[in-house]
Scaffold this motif. Structure first.
Motif, mmCIF file in Angstrom:
data_model
loop_
_atom_site.group_PDB
_atom_site.id
_atom_site.type_symbol
_atom_site.label_atom_id
_atom_site.label_comp_id
_atom_site.label_asym_id
_atom_site.label_seq_id
_atom_site.Cartn_x
_atom_site.Cartn_y
_atom_site.Cartn_z
ATOM 1 N N SER A 126 0.833 -1.215 0.000
ATOM 2 C CA SER A 126 0.000 0.000 0.000
ATOM 3 C C SER A 126 0.860 1.255 0.000
ATOM 4 C CB SER A 126 -0.908 0.021 1.235
ATOM 5 O OG SER A 126 -1.726 -1.116 1.286
ATOM 6 N N LEU A 127 1.868 1.267 0.860
ATOM 7 C CA LEU A 127 2.753 2.430 0.967
ATOM 8 C C LEU A 127 3.532 2.635 -0.331
ATOM 9 C CD1 LEU A 127 3.857 4.691 2.778
ATOM 10 C CD2 LEU A 127 5.592 3.091 3.596
ATOM 11 N N ASN A 128 3.988 1.545 -0.921
ATOM 12 C CA ASN A 128 4.718 1.626 -2.186
ATOM 13 C C ASN A 128 3.830 2.185 -3.302
ATOM 14 O OD1 ASN A 128 7.038 0.935 -3.985
ATOM 15 N ND2 ASN A 128 5.544 -0.473 -4.868
ATOM 16 N N GLU A 129 2.599 1.697 -3.376
ATOM 17 C CA GLU A 129 1.668 2.172 -4.405
ATOM 18 C C GLU A 129 1.306 3.640 -4.176
ATOM 19 O OE1 GLU A 129 -0.448 1.644 -7.944
ATOM 20 O OE2 GLU A 129 1.038 0.393 -6.955
ATOM 21 N N MET A 130 1.209 4.043 -2.913
ATOM 22 C CA MET A 130 0.910 5.445 -2.579
ATOM 23 C C MET A 130 2.022 6.358 -3.087
ATOM 24 S SD MET A 130 -1.476 7.251 -1.056
ATOM 25 C CE MET A 130 -2.321 6.173 0.079
ATOM 26 N N GLY A 131 3.253 5.836 -3.086
ATOM 27 C CA GLY A 131 4.391 6.613 -3.578
ATOM 28 C C GLY A 131 4.373 6.803 -5.085
ATOM 29 N N HIS A 132 3.593 5.965 -5.795
ATOM 30 C CA HIS A 132 3.486 6.077 -7.258
ATOM 31 C C HIS A 132 2.120 6.613 -7.686
ATOM 32 C CE1 HIS A 132 6.589 2.882 -6.683
ATOM 33 N NE2 HIS A 132 7.201 3.605 -7.591
ATOM 34 N N LEU A 133 1.399 7.161 -6.744
ATOM 35 C CA LEU A 133 0.046 7.635 -7.022
ATOM 36 C C LEU A 133 0.044 8.716 -8.111
ATOM 37 C CD1 LEU A 133 -2.721 6.917 -5.777
ATOM 38 C CD2 LEU A 133 -2.545 8.988 -4.406
ATOM 39 N N GLY A 134 -0.787 8.521 -9.138
ATOM 40 C CA GLY A 134 -0.906 9.501 -10.204
ATOM 41 C C GLY A 134 -0.131 9.152 -11.451
ATOM 42 N N ARG A 135 0.710 8.108 -11.364
ATOM 43 C CA ARG A 135 1.500 7.720 -12.534
ATOM 44 C C ARG A 135 0.673 6.900 -13.526
ATOM 45 N NH1 ARG A 135 7.550 6.117 -10.267
ATOM 46 N NH2 ARG A 135 7.953 8.073 -9.171
ATOM 47 N N SER A 136 -0.431 6.356 -13.031
ATOM 48 C CA SER A 136 -1.325 5.615 -13.927
ATOM 49 C C SER A 136 -2.766 5.973 -13.564
ATOM 50 C CB SER A 136 -1.060 4.107 -13.800
ATOM 51 O OG SER A 136 -1.231 3.676 -12.470
ATOM 52 N N ASN A 137 -3.655 5.009 -13.584
ATOM 53 C CA ASN A 137 -5.056 5.239 -13.254
ATOM 54 C C ASN A 137 -5.214 5.416 -11.750
ATOM 55 O OD1 ASN A 137 -7.820 4.932 -12.661
ATOM 56 N ND2 ASN A 137 -8.143 3.713 -14.513
ATOM 57 N N VAL A 138 -5.424 6.642 -11.291
ATOM 58 C CA VAL A 138 -5.506 6.943 -9.864
ATOM 59 C C VAL A 138 -6.636 6.166 -9.195
ATOM 60 C CG1 VAL A 138 -5.880 8.757 -8.144
ATOM 61 C CG2 VAL A 138 -4.490 9.227 -10.148
ATOM 62 N N LYS A 139 -7.767 6.075 -9.876
ATOM 63 C CA LYS A 139 -8.923 5.363 -9.313
ATOM 64 C C LYS A 139 -8.568 3.903 -9.025
ATOM 65 C CE LYS A 139 -13.823 4.424 -10.157
ATOM 66 N NZ LYS A 139 -14.968 4.649 -11.060
ATOM 67 N N ALA A 140 -7.884 3.258 -9.972
ATOM 68 C CA ALA A 140 -7.476 1.858 -9.812
ATOM 69 C C ALA A 140 -6.429 1.726 -8.702
ATOM 70 C CB ALA A 140 -6.922 1.313 -11.123
ATOM 71 N N SER A 192 -9.204 4.802 6.951
ATOM 72 C CA SER A 192 -10.149 5.936 6.964
ATOM 73 C C SER A 192 -9.561 7.143 6.231
ATOM 74 C CB SER A 192 -10.491 6.331 8.403
ATOM 75 O OG SER A 192 -11.174 5.298 9.070
ATOM 76 N N LEU A 193 -8.289 7.418 6.461
ATOM 77 C CA LEU A 193 -7.618 8.549 5.815
ATOM 78 C C LEU A 193 -7.537 8.342 4.310
ATOM 79 C CD1 LEU A 193 -4.699 9.143 8.361
ATOM 80 C CD2 LEU A 193 -6.749 10.563 8.074
ATOM 81 N N ILE A 194 -7.259 7.086 3.898
ATOM 82 C CA ILE A 194 -7.181 6.760 2.471
ATOM 83 C C ILE A 194 -8.571 6.886 1.822
ATOM 84 C CG2 ILE A 194 -6.713 4.914 0.802
ATOM 85 C CD1 ILE A 194 -4.560 3.963 2.950
ATOM 86 N N ASN A 195 -9.601 6.468 2.548
ATOM 87 C CA ASN A 195 -10.979 6.600 2.042
ATOM 88 C C ASN A 195 -11.332 8.058 1.794
ATOM 89 O OD1 ASN A 195 -11.768 3.900 1.901
ATOM 90 N ND2 ASN A 195 -12.331 3.844 4.058
ATOM 91 N N SER A 196 -10.748 8.943 2.595
ATOM 92 C CA SER A 196 -11.021 10.384 2.456
ATOM 93 C C SER A 196 -10.159 11.032 1.387
ATOM 94 C CB SER A 196 -10.760 11.103 3.794
ATOM 95 O OG SER A 196 -11.601 10.592 4.806
ATOM 96 N N LEU A 197 -9.087 10.336 0.976
ATOM 97 C CA LEU A 197 -8.156 10.888 -0.002
ATOM 98 C C LEU A 197 -8.847 11.119 -1.345
ATOM 99 C CD1 LEU A 197 -5.196 11.667 -0.585
ATOM 100 C CD2 LEU A 197 -4.778 9.281 -1.234
ATOM 101 N N HIS A 198 -9.546 10.114 -1.811
ATOM 102 C CA HIS A 198 -10.335 10.226 -3.053
ATOM 103 C C HIS A 198 -11.628 9.465 -2.844
ATOM 104 C CE1 HIS A 198 -7.473 12.114 -5.812
ATOM 105 N NE2 HIS A 198 -6.532 11.422 -5.205
ATOM 106 N N SER A 199 -12.718 10.094 -2.978
ATOM 107 C CA SER A 199 -14.007 9.437 -2.820
ATOM 108 C C SER A 199 -14.503 8.933 -4.169
ATOM 109 C CB SER A 199 -15.032 10.386 -2.205
ATOM 110 O OG SER A 199 -14.610 10.802 -0.927
#
Length: 200
Positions: A126-140, A192-199
């Motif tokens: 999860s932490l690794n993917e969070m570090g690459h957030l936005g490089r591909s499909n953010v929703k996925a 909970s924080l991740i759920n609030s990041l993008h709804s």
């Protein structure tokens, strides 16, 4: 003439010192205001979590690092969860080295160690993917992160589920429950924080 020059230099030094004093006071005031703004941001974010008090206690020391950045907030929350999971794993591993356990207790402790190990891996993903957030499909990406953190939480709670219908000593129960609570709490808050990041 010398007296005038001396007085002039003394006045210049005095004015310079006054300016620097006011400048530093102004900087300190601005810094304090900014820090308070960051702390307010974290407190507001923590209000949406399962355990707001624990969320504040864990994240407020990192206010200057998080600032008001939602992604950094989630990253820090996940990092705290990973650290807690590693501590939990260490505690239960030490417990497993004790003598005199029943076959049921040995099996429960062994399963719990495996569950926490899986939980650590999922949180790291999860932490690794969070570090690459936005490089591909953010929703996925967000969906994957939520799935991993949810799985980590399930694995943590599975440890105590093993007590059901089993004859387990009070020491084993208390040690495992306390350890699991120490990691399940920040993991739940991170979710909970991740759920609030993008709804979505």
């Amino acid at each position: 003439m010398e007296d005038y020059t001396t007085s002039y230099h003394a006045l210049t030094i005095l004015l310079t010192l006054l300016f620097l004093s006011n400048f530093h006071t102004s900087l300190a005031s601005t810094s304090s205001t900014t820090t308070e703004k960051y702390k307010t941001y974290i407190k507001t974010a923590c209000n949406s979590t399962t355990y707001p008090k624990e969320c504040n206690n864990a994240l407020l020391p990192f206010a200057s690092k998080i600032k008001a950045n939602p992604q950094k907030l989630c990253n820090t929350g996940l990092s705290i969860s990973i650290k807690a999971a590693k501590n939990c794993s260490s505690t239960i591993s030490k417990l497993s080295k004790n003598k005199g356990f029943t076959h049921s207790e040995v099996a429960i402790i062994k399963d719990c160690i495996e569950n926490i190990k899986d939980s650590i891996d999922e949180l790291k993903h999860s932490l690794n993917e969070m570090g690459h957030l936005g490089r591909s499909n953010v929703k996925a990406q967000i969906y994957d992160i939520k799935t991993w953190v949810s799985a980590a939480l399930t694995n943590e709670n599975t440890c105590t589920d093993g007590f059901d219908g089993m004859s387990v000593s009070k020491t084993v129960k208390n040690t495992i429950r306390k350890s699991i609570l120490s990691v399940a709490t920040p993991t739940s808050n991170a979710l909970s924080l991740i759920n609030s990041l993008h709804s979505y």
